[in-house]
Motif scaffolding. Sequence first.
Motif, PDB file in Angstrom:
ATOM      1  N   LEU A  18      -0.842  -4.180  -3.127  1.00 22.99           N
ATOM      2  CA  LEU A  18      -1.023  -3.161  -4.162  1.00 22.99           C
ATOM      3  C   LEU A  18      -1.430  -1.822  -3.564  1.00 22.99           C
ATOM      4  CD1 LEU A  18      -2.861  -5.322  -6.854  1.00 22.99           C
ATOM      5  CD2 LEU A  18      -0.419  -4.845  -6.630  1.00 22.99           C
ATOM      6  N   GLN A  19      -2.326  -1.847  -2.582  1.00 26.79           N
ATOM      7  CA  GLN A  19      -2.746  -0.596  -1.969  1.00 26.79           C
ATOM      8  C   GLN A  19      -1.584   0.103  -1.276  1.00 26.79           C
ATOM      9  OE1 GLN A  19      -5.194   0.680   1.878  1.00 26.79           O
ATOM     10  NE2 GLN A  19      -6.352  -0.758   0.600  1.00 26.79           N
ATOM     11  N   LEU A  20      -0.701  -0.666  -0.615  1.00 27.21           N
ATOM     12  CA  LEU A  20       0.467  -0.090   0.060  1.00 27.21           C
ATOM     13  C   LEU A  20       1.432   0.509  -0.956  1.00 27.21           C
ATOM     14  CD1 LEU A  20       2.135   0.387   2.616  1.00 27.21           C
ATOM     15  CD2 LEU A  20       3.093  -1.926   2.330  1.00 27.21           C
ATOM     16  N   GLN A  21       1.640  -0.180  -2.078  1.00 29.34           N
ATOM     17  CA  GLN A  21       2.504   0.362  -3.132  1.00 29.34           C
ATOM     18  C   GLN A  21       1.998   1.726  -3.605  1.00 29.34           C
ATOM     19  OE1 GLN A  21       3.937  -1.992  -6.437  1.00 29.34           O
ATOM     20  NE2 GLN A  21       3.247  -3.878  -5.433  1.00 29.34           N
ATOM     21  N   LEU A  53      -6.562  -2.038 -11.216  1.00 28.88           N
ATOM     22  CA  LEU A  53      -6.932  -2.354  -9.844  1.00 28.88           C
ATOM     23  C   LEU A  53      -8.446  -2.213  -9.674  1.00 28.88           C
ATOM     24  CD1 LEU A  53      -4.209  -0.263  -7.933  1.00 28.88           C
ATOM     25  CD2 LEU A  53      -4.120  -2.695  -8.507  1.00 28.88           C
ATOM     26  N   GLY A  54      -8.948  -2.757  -8.576  1.00 32.97           N
ATOM     27  CA  GLY A  54     -10.321  -2.485  -8.222  1.00 32.97           C
ATOM     28  C   GLY A  54     -10.455  -1.058  -7.730  1.00 32.97           C
ATOM     29  N   THR A  59      -9.719   3.808  -3.744  1.00 28.53           N
ATOM     30  CA  THR A  59     -10.480   4.637  -2.798  1.00 28.53           C
ATOM     31  C   THR A  59      -9.961   4.476  -1.381  1.00 28.53           C
ATOM     32  OG1 THR A  59     -12.443   4.438  -4.201  1.00 28.53           O
ATOM     33  CG2 THR A  59     -12.784   5.123  -1.918  1.00 28.53           C
ATOM     34  N   GLN A  60      -9.606   3.245  -1.003  1.00 30.41           N
ATOM     35  CA  GLN A  60      -9.066   3.017   0.342  1.00 30.41           C
ATOM     36  C   GLN A  60      -7.698   3.682   0.516  1.00 30.41           C
ATOM     37  OE1 GLN A  60      -9.175  -1.255   0.676  1.00 30.41           O
ATOM     38  NE2 GLN A  60     -11.281  -1.288   1.471  1.00 30.41           N
ATOM     39  N   ALA A  61      -6.851   3.607  -0.523  1.00 31.42           N
ATOM     40  CA  ALA A  61      -5.535   4.276  -0.458  1.00 31.42           C
ATOM     41  C   ALA A  61      -5.715   5.780  -0.297  1.00 31.42           C
ATOM     42  CB  ALA A  61      -4.723   3.965  -1.714  1.00 31.42           C
TER      43      ALA A  61
END
Length: 501
Positions: A18-21, A53-54, A59-61
Amino acid sequence: MQIPPETFLIDRASAQPLQLQLRRQIIRAVHEGRLRPGERMPSSRALAAHLGLGRITVTQAYGDLVATDYLIAQGRSGYFVSDRVEELRPEPAPDTGAPRFDWSTLIEGRNLAAKRKDRPTDWRRYPYPFLYGQTDDRLIDHAAWRDCAVRALGRRDLGALSDDQYDNDDPELVDFIIRHLLPRRGIQARPDEILLTLGAQNALWMICAILLRRGVSTVIEEPGYPGLHEILRTMDARVLPVPIDADGLPPERIPHGVSAVFCSPSHQCPTNRTMPLARREALLRLADQRGFAVIEDDYEFEISFAGSTSPALKAMDRSGAVIHIGSFSKSVFPGLRLGYIVADPDFVAEARALRGMMLRHPPGHVQRTMAYFLSLGHYDRQVKRMRNSYAERRRVTSEALSRHGLDSGQPAGAGGSSFWLQTPAGLDSDVLARALKPEGVLIEPGRPFFHDGSDGTGHYRLAYSSIAARDIEEGVRRIAQTCERLAGQDGTSRMNRQPQV
């Protein structure tokens, strides 16, 4: 600008994390220009809530995109699109592996094939644009139009703007057309004989769609309006071009068995010739005898330099055979896209139903703004200013053409906003137009004005609505100079082709 969270979507069926998307969506949007430098990203909390999402995932993305210069973090203000994104190399679009849908099995392509290819949209960057259909925006009363637009947005007019009027028109605009505009053409009409259109082109398309069934024959002027040629190339009707003479369309040359005759009697397109009164009467008698409709394109009737204009065909029509087309594109500004049809109530009812299925009605705000522009006297003042300016530009153009050996042979005071010219020494006007572009000059080649485009190679149209009077002399000089150069090259090539003795 704050970018809304709804800009982004997540595919939970995808195998990608999900983060990569999310990261790839933002990168792609930046490179495609949908996210621009300085725009503010959604807060991590709002975007996480929207995507389900969390917050840590978002935040990481964002943090990864800051590290790669796609985003910048500004303390408590949030994340913004970086101003360095233009330096970054675009990420190639992912290959989905799916075969491309074959639209050629469903699309004939005849509409695209009929489209004119000779109308540059970047004409303003050319210093000498002798281009018809555009206007010098210095002649437009911008302050008056803005005032009318503000009035139209007032509380009093909110219903006219916000309601779906179905297939109805603004009664105030229709009333002003009936009481003030049409009488200038000698036309008396009732509201059920008026239909507003998105300009003359929209009017012509509806008329053709209604009248020109498969196998029907129609007459057009040769040369004639290119926009009509475009429409007719998509129709199944039989098109019969009738060459004009010094007085426009000759009625005696109209063949038997036609259902419709298209003409521009006040300012014949593109020659500006005016059909005399006796010929107009003959055309109407013939229409009554043979039962064909006459479509009168009454463009540019306001731009006359010879006093009062001849009455419109519709003003002389006693049987209801004439469909009259008027437009505000030349007298206000081309981007307005507002015009009208005046015709028998039976035809207007059919056209209204067709328009209703296609677009309901022209935008209410545009109609009401135009009604104010007319009723407050701004229209008359602008037309007077345009008429005076065009008269001066026509004089300057006529003198320049004569001085440089490109004389049109037309009387300088007739009216309109263009000259119809022959190329010297039999030059191909397409070749001439291409050679003039590097010189900063735009002209209109003659091919699109003829049913068979090859007949127009020796003609071109030179308009002066979009060029200032001070620039006309130099523009004409460059045309003459280029004609002389091309004629010399053609003569040299002919000499080189002659057999040696």
